[in-house]
Design a protein around this motif. Structure first.
Motif, PDB file in Angstrom:
ATOM      1  N   ASN A   1       0.758  -1.316   0.064  1.00 39.34           N
ATOM      2  CA  ASN A   1       0.004   0.031   0.049  1.00 39.34           C
ATOM      3  C   ASN A   1       0.711   1.169  -0.006  1.00 39.34           C
TER       4      ASN A   1
ATOM      5  N   ARG B   1       5.390  12.337   6.996  1.00 45.70           N
ATOM      6  CA  ARG B   1       3.993  12.210   7.151  1.00 45.70           C
ATOM      7  C   ARG B   1       3.895  10.665   8.084  1.00 45.70           C
TER       8      ARG B   1
ATOM      9  N   TRP C   1       1.677   9.944   9.886  1.00 46.00           N
ATOM     10  CA  TRP C   1       0.512   9.593  10.256  1.00 46.00           C
ATOM     11  C   TRP C   1      -0.138   8.707   8.942  1.00 46.00           C
ATOM     12  N   ARG C   2       0.390   9.217   7.968  1.00 51.30           N
ATOM     13  CA  ARG C   2       0.018   8.588   6.461  1.00 51.30           C
ATOM     14  C   ARG C   2       0.327   7.193   6.593  1.00 51.30           C
TER      15      ARG C   2
ATOM     16  N   MET D   1       1.105   5.154   8.741  1.00 54.74           N
ATOM     17  CA  MET D   1       0.248   4.638   9.640  1.00 54.74           C
ATOM     18  C   MET D   1      -0.823   3.969   9.159  1.00 54.74           C
ATOM     19  N   SER D   2      -1.832   5.138   8.458  1.00 52.53           N
ATOM     20  CA  SER D   2      -2.933   4.895   7.952  1.00 52.53           C
ATOM     21  C   SER D   2      -2.826   3.799   6.986  1.00 52.53           C
ATOM     22  N   LEU D   3      -1.829   3.921   5.939  1.00 50.97           N
ATOM     23  CA  LEU D   3      -1.635   3.010   4.996  1.00 50.97           C
ATOM     24  C   LEU D   3      -1.285   1.666   5.344  1.00 50.97           C
TER      25      LEU D   3
ATOM     26  N   MET E   1      -2.631   0.409   8.347  1.00 49.50           N
ATOM     27  CA  MET E   1      -3.547  -0.121   9.271  1.00 49.50           C
ATOM     28  C   MET E   1      -4.293  -1.415   8.589  1.00 49.50           C
ATOM     29  N   ARG E   2      -4.527  -2.319   9.304  1.00 50.12           N
ATOM     30  CA  ARG E   2      -5.250  -3.424   8.981  1.00 50.12           C
ATOM     31  C   ARG E   2      -6.266  -3.553  10.340  1.00 50.12           C
ATOM     32  N   GLN E   3      -7.521  -3.180   9.939  1.00 47.16           N
ATOM     33  CA  GLN E   3      -8.545  -3.298  11.003  1.00 47.16           C
ATOM     34  C   GLN E   3      -8.668  -4.848  11.309  1.00 47.16           C
TER      35      GLN E   3
ATOM     36  N   HIS F   1      -6.999  -5.978  14.608  1.00 45.94           N
ATOM     37  CA  HIS F   1      -6.974  -5.487  15.930  1.00 45.94           C
ATOM     38  C   HIS F   1      -8.275  -6.148  16.449  1.00 45.94           C
TER      39      HIS F   1
END
Length: 115
Positions: free
Chosen positions: A64, A99, A101-102, A104-106, A108-110, A113
């Motif tokens: 990603n 960036r 936070w960007r 981290m968001s790229l 992230m796998r829901q 969690h």
């Protein structure tokens, strides 16, 4: 390095191995690029390579990150030279690392969690 190949990967593995704490062992999850799985690799004793299934961005968040970089800074361009490619890639990478936070968001796998 100007190429992604087995010699470059061997140098990369040496550098990774140096960063592993004494007595520790690292597991590298890698895609199936030819140089990641080459029979010519010299895998240090403190590293184990685990290949990911092909085309599994859900298991490899780095896919990603590469896609985001291509979409925003690298694709749909005509590069004038090798150095022009390097300049654009360095710009993209340096802009992205500013960036966090960007990133981290790229990655992230829901589903990861929910345990």
């Amino acid at each position: 390095m100007p190429r992604c190949d087995t010699p470059a990967m061997n140098l990369h593995l040496v550098e990774i191995a140096k960063q592993i704490a004494p007595g520790a062992h690292a597991v590298l999850l890698l895609d199936q690029a030819g140089w990641h799985l080459s029979s010519g690799l010299n895998i240090p004793a403190n590293i184990t390579i685990v290949p990911l299934p092909a085309k599994c961005p859900e298991l490899n968040p780095q896919e990603n990150v590469w896609q985001f970089m291509r979409d925003n800074w690298i694709s749909n361009r005509v590069f004038e030279s090798y150095n022009d490619i390097l300049d654009h890639c360095c710009y993209a990478w340096n802009t992205l690392i500013d960036r966090p936070w960007r990133i981290m968001s790229l990655g992230m796998r829901q589903w990861a969690h929910g345990f």
